[in-house]
Motif scaffolding. Structure first.
Motif, PDB file in Angstrom:
ATOM      1  N   VAL A  68       0.828  -1.200   0.000  1.00 21.51           N
ATOM      2  CA  VAL A  68       0.000   0.000   0.000  1.00 21.51           C
ATOM      3  C   VAL A  68       0.867   1.256   0.000  1.00 21.51           C
ATOM      4  CG1 VAL A  68      -1.717   1.314   1.326  1.00 21.51           C
ATOM      5  CG2 VAL A  68      -1.911  -1.177   1.165  1.00 21.51           C
ATOM      6  N   VAL A  69       1.980   1.239   0.723  1.00 18.75           N
ATOM      7  CA  VAL A  69       2.831   2.429   0.837  1.00 18.75           C
ATOM      8  C   VAL A  69       4.145   2.316   0.069  1.00 18.75           C
ATOM      9  CG1 VAL A  69       1.848   3.148   3.040  1.00 18.75           C
ATOM     10  CG2 VAL A  69       3.815   1.629   3.027  1.00 18.75           C
ATOM     11  N   GLN A  70       4.520   1.127  -0.367  1.00 24.91           N
ATOM     12  CA  GLN A  70       5.833   0.941  -0.990  1.00 24.91           C
ATOM     13  C   GLN A  70       6.011   1.797  -2.233  1.00 24.91           C
ATOM     14  OE1 GLN A  70       8.324  -0.880   0.515  1.00 24.91           O
ATOM     15  NE2 GLN A  70       9.509   0.313  -0.940  1.00 24.91           N
ATOM     16  N   GLY A  71       4.992   1.905  -3.074  1.00 27.45           N
ATOM     17  CA  GLY A  71       5.107   2.703  -4.285  1.00 27.45           C
ATOM     18  C   GLY A  71       5.395   4.162  -3.985  1.00 27.45           C
ATOM     19  N   MET A  72       4.731   4.689  -2.958  1.00 26.10           N
ATOM     20  CA  MET A  72       4.961   6.086  -2.586  1.00 26.10           C
ATOM     21  C   MET A  72       6.360   6.282  -1.999  1.00 26.10           C
ATOM     22  SD  MET A  72       1.202   7.129  -1.160  1.00 26.10           S
ATOM     23  CE  MET A  72       0.909   5.555  -0.369  1.00 26.10           C
ATOM     24  N   GLU A  73       6.844   5.311  -1.241  1.00 29.01           N
ATOM     25  CA  GLU A  73       8.204   5.392  -0.695  1.00 29.01           C
ATOM     26  C   GLU A  73       9.231   5.327  -1.825  1.00 29.01           C
ATOM     27  OE1 GLU A  73       8.458   2.287   2.212  1.00 29.01           O
ATOM     28  OE2 GLU A  73       6.950   3.217   3.492  1.00 29.01           O
ATOM     29  N   ASP A  74       8.995   4.478  -2.801  1.00 36.13           N
ATOM     30  CA  ASP A  74       9.898   4.394  -3.952  1.00 36.13           C
ATOM     31  C   ASP A  74       9.919   5.720  -4.715  1.00 36.13           C
ATOM     32  OD1 ASP A  74      10.388   1.763  -3.227  1.00 36.13           O
ATOM     33  OD2 ASP A  74       9.090   0.910  -4.788  1.00 36.13           O
ATOM     34  N   GLU A  75       8.749   6.339  -4.859  1.00 38.43           N
ATOM     35  CA  GLU A  75       8.675   7.626  -5.551  1.00 38.43           C
ATOM     36  C   GLU A  75       9.417   8.714  -4.778  1.00 38.43           C
ATOM     37  OE1 GLU A  75       7.666  10.648  -8.313  1.00 38.43           O
ATOM     38  OE2 GLU A  75       7.916   8.479  -8.440  1.00 38.43           O
ATOM     39  N   LEU A  76       9.308   8.718  -3.461  1.00 42.60           N
ATOM     40  CA  LEU A  76      10.049   9.684  -2.649  1.00 42.60           C
ATOM     41  C   LEU A  76      11.554   9.491  -2.844  1.00 42.60           C
ATOM     42  CD1 LEU A  76      10.334  11.904  -0.552  1.00 42.60           C
ATOM     43  CD2 LEU A  76      10.034  10.151   1.231  1.00 42.60           C
ATOM     44  N   SER A  77      12.011   8.254  -2.802  1.00 35.89           N
ATOM     45  CA  SER A  77      13.437   7.976  -3.011  1.00 35.89           C
ATOM     46  C   SER A  77      13.882   8.443  -4.395  1.00 35.89           C
ATOM     47  CB  SER A  77      13.721   6.477  -2.860  1.00 35.89           C
ATOM     48  OG  SER A  77      13.585   6.090  -1.524  1.00 35.89           O
ATOM     49  N   ARG A  78      13.059   8.207  -5.404  1.00 38.43           N
ATOM     50  CA  ARG A  78      13.390   8.623  -6.769  1.00 38.43           C
ATOM     51  C   ARG A  78      13.517  10.146  -6.843  1.00 38.43           C
ATOM     52  NH1 ARG A  78      11.462  10.815 -11.090  1.00 38.43           N
ATOM     53  NH2 ARG A  78       9.396  11.202 -10.245  1.00 38.43           N
ATOM     54  N   ARG A  79      12.595  10.858  -6.215  1.00 41.77           N
ATOM     55  CA  ARG A  79      12.628  12.322  -6.250  1.00 41.77           C
ATOM     56  C   ARG A  79      13.834  12.881  -5.502  1.00 41.77           C
ATOM     57  NH1 ARG A  79       6.437  14.570  -5.673  1.00 41.77           N
ATOM     58  NH2 ARG A  79       5.565  13.326  -7.369  1.00 41.77           N
ATOM     59  N   VAL A  80      14.197  12.259  -4.403  1.00 38.27           N
ATOM     60  CA  VAL A  80      15.369  12.716  -3.648  1.00 38.27           C
ATOM     61  C   VAL A  80      16.613  12.596  -4.519  1.00 38.27           C
ATOM     62  CG1 VAL A  80      16.896  12.114  -1.718  1.00 38.27           C
ATOM     63  CG2 VAL A  80      14.436  12.291  -1.344  1.00 38.27           C
ATOM     64  N   LEU A 114      16.867  12.913  -7.662  1.00 35.50           N
ATOM     65  CA  LEU A 114      16.868  13.859  -8.787  1.00 35.50           C
ATOM     66  C   LEU A 114      17.816  15.032  -8.541  1.00 35.50           C
ATOM     67  CD1 LEU A 114      13.083  14.070  -9.768  1.00 35.50           C
ATOM     68  CD2 LEU A 114      14.932  12.893 -10.993  1.00 35.50           C
ATOM     69  N   GLY A 115      18.107  15.324  -7.281  1.00 39.92           N
ATOM     70  CA  GLY A 115      18.989  16.438  -6.949  1.00 39.92           C
ATOM     71  C   GLY A 115      20.449  16.146  -7.200  1.00 39.92           C
ATOM     72  N   GLY A 116      20.778  14.933  -7.523  1.00 42.36           N
ATOM     73  CA  GLY A 116      22.169  14.577  -7.792  1.00 42.36           C
ATOM     74  C   GLY A 116      22.660  13.526  -6.818  1.00 42.36           C
ATOM     75  N   PRO A 117      23.922  13.129  -6.956  1.00 41.80           N
ATOM     76  CA  PRO A 117      24.482  12.074  -6.099  1.00 41.80           C
ATOM     77  C   PRO A 117      24.510  12.511  -4.630  1.00 41.80           C
ATOM     78  CG  PRO A 117      25.995  12.647  -7.895  1.00 41.80           C
ATOM     79  CD  PRO A 117      24.875  13.607  -7.936  1.00 41.80           C
ATOM     80  N   LEU A 118      24.145  11.603  -3.772  1.00 45.51           N
ATOM     81  CA  LEU A 118      24.145  11.846  -2.325  1.00 45.51           C
ATOM     82  C   LEU A 118      24.839  10.674  -1.636  1.00 45.51           C
ATOM     83  CD1 LEU A 118      20.426  12.953  -1.986  1.00 45.51           C
ATOM     84  CD2 LEU A 118      22.403  14.456  -1.869  1.00 45.51           C
ATOM     85  N   GLY A 119      25.432  10.927  -0.499  1.00 43.67           N
ATOM     86  CA  GLY A 119      26.056   9.860   0.279  1.00 43.67           C
ATOM     87  C   GLY A 119      25.032   9.119   1.131  1.00 43.67           C
ATOM     88  N   TYR A 120      25.481   8.078   1.775  1.00 41.43           N
ATOM     89  CA  TYR A 120      24.674   7.305   2.721  1.00 41.43           C
ATOM     90  C   TYR A 120      23.403   6.739   2.073  1.00 41.43           C
ATOM     91  CZ  TYR A 120      27.729   9.720   5.981  1.00 41.43           C
ATOM     92  OH  TYR A 120      28.824  10.219   6.633  1.00 41.43           O
ATOM     93  N   GLY A 121      23.534   6.217   0.853  1.00 45.54           N
ATOM     94  CA  GLY A 121      22.372   5.723   0.115  1.00 45.54           C
ATOM     95  C   GLY A 121      21.577   4.664   0.852  1.00 45.54           C
ATOM     96  N   ALA A 122      22.260   3.659   1.406  1.00 45.01           N
ATOM     97  CA  ALA A 122      21.545   2.581   2.097  1.00 45.01           C
ATOM     98  C   ALA A 122      20.838   3.106   3.342  1.00 45.01           C
ATOM     99  CB  ALA A 122      22.513   1.458   2.469  1.00 45.01           C
ATOM    100  N   LEU A 123      21.503   3.987   4.076  1.00 44.16           N
ATOM    101  CA  LEU A 123      20.894   4.567   5.272  1.00 44.16           C
ATOM    102  C   LEU A 123      19.685   5.425   4.885  1.00 44.16           C
ATOM    103  CD1 LEU A 123      20.798   5.121   8.290  1.00 44.16           C
ATOM    104  CD2 LEU A 123      22.484   6.947   7.935  1.00 44.16           C
ATOM    105  N   ARG A 124      19.828   6.205   3.818  1.00 46.86           N
ATOM    106  CA  ARG A 124      18.726   7.047   3.367  1.00 46.86           C
ATOM    107  C   ARG A 124      17.532   6.181   2.956  1.00 46.86           C
ATOM    108  NH1 ARG A 124      20.981   9.158  -0.265  1.00 46.86           N
ATOM    109  NH2 ARG A 124      21.911  10.900   0.846  1.00 46.86           N
ATOM    110  N   ASP A 125      17.782   5.115   2.200  1.00 42.50           N
ATOM    111  CA  ASP A 125      16.694   4.226   1.793  1.00 42.50           C
ATOM    112  C   ASP A 125      16.003   3.614   3.001  1.00 42.50           C
ATOM    113  OD1 ASP A 125      17.207   4.759  -0.871  1.00 42.50           O
ATOM    114  OD2 ASP A 125      18.365   2.909  -1.190  1.00 42.50           O
ATOM    115  N   PHE A 126      16.790   3.216   4.000  1.00 44.17           N
ATOM    116  CA  PHE A 126      16.202   2.668   5.214  1.00 44.17           C
ATOM    117  C   PHE A 126      15.319   3.707   5.905  1.00 44.17           C
ATOM    118  CE2 PHE A 126      16.359   2.383   9.856  1.00 44.17           C
ATOM    119  CZ  PHE A 126      15.711   1.173  10.045  1.00 44.17           C
ATOM    120  N   MET A 127      15.804   4.929   5.997  1.00 44.63           N
ATOM    121  CA  MET A 127      15.038   5.977   6.683  1.00 44.63           C
ATOM    122  C   MET A 127      13.756   6.329   5.927  1.00 44.63           C
ATOM    123  SD  MET A 127      16.376   6.394   9.543  1.00 44.63           S
ATOM    124  CE  MET A 127      15.244   7.689  10.031  1.00 44.63           C
TER     125      MET A 127
END
Length: 99
Positions: free
Chosen positions: A52-64, A66-79
């Motif tokens: 129910v919520v996974q698609g929206m979480e995936d979309e949030l991650s995709r939008r984040v 868009l701003g360019g490369p960021l560190g702590y990818g696995a931690l960010r995905d977990f959060m």
């Protein structure tokens, strides 16, 4: 036949597989049978709401991203997953998935 016992098993936060409750259900059934209770008196149902919520979480991650490369990818995905699941428990002012 005795009184039925119903148990709802709800998964925790994060991207949870659909079979998250299989091991727990098998263990509860075994313990129930070992206690001498009739298996047909036990009703166990997993509550799988992750999709129910996974698609929206995936979309949030995709939008984040868009701003360019960021560190702590696995931690960010977990959060995003953890916070997204927690936010999903909050009362909604409009249906899920609408802007």
């Amino acid at each position: 036949m005795g009184q039925k016992i119903a148990v709802a098993i709800i998964h925790g936060v994060g991207n949870t597989p659909a079979d998250f409750a299989d091991g727990m259900i098998a263990d509860i059934r075994r313990r129930f049978a070992n206690a001498g209770a009739a298996n047909e008196d036990l009703v166990l149902k997993p509550v799988y709401w992750s999709p129910v919520v996974q698609g929206m979480e995936d979309e949030l991650s995709r939008r984040v991203r868009l701003g360019g490369p960021l560190g702590y990818g696995a931690l960010r995905d977990f959060m995003v997953s953890f916070a997204g699941d927690a936010i999903a428990y909050q009362p909604a002012t409009r249906p899920l998935g609408t802007s």
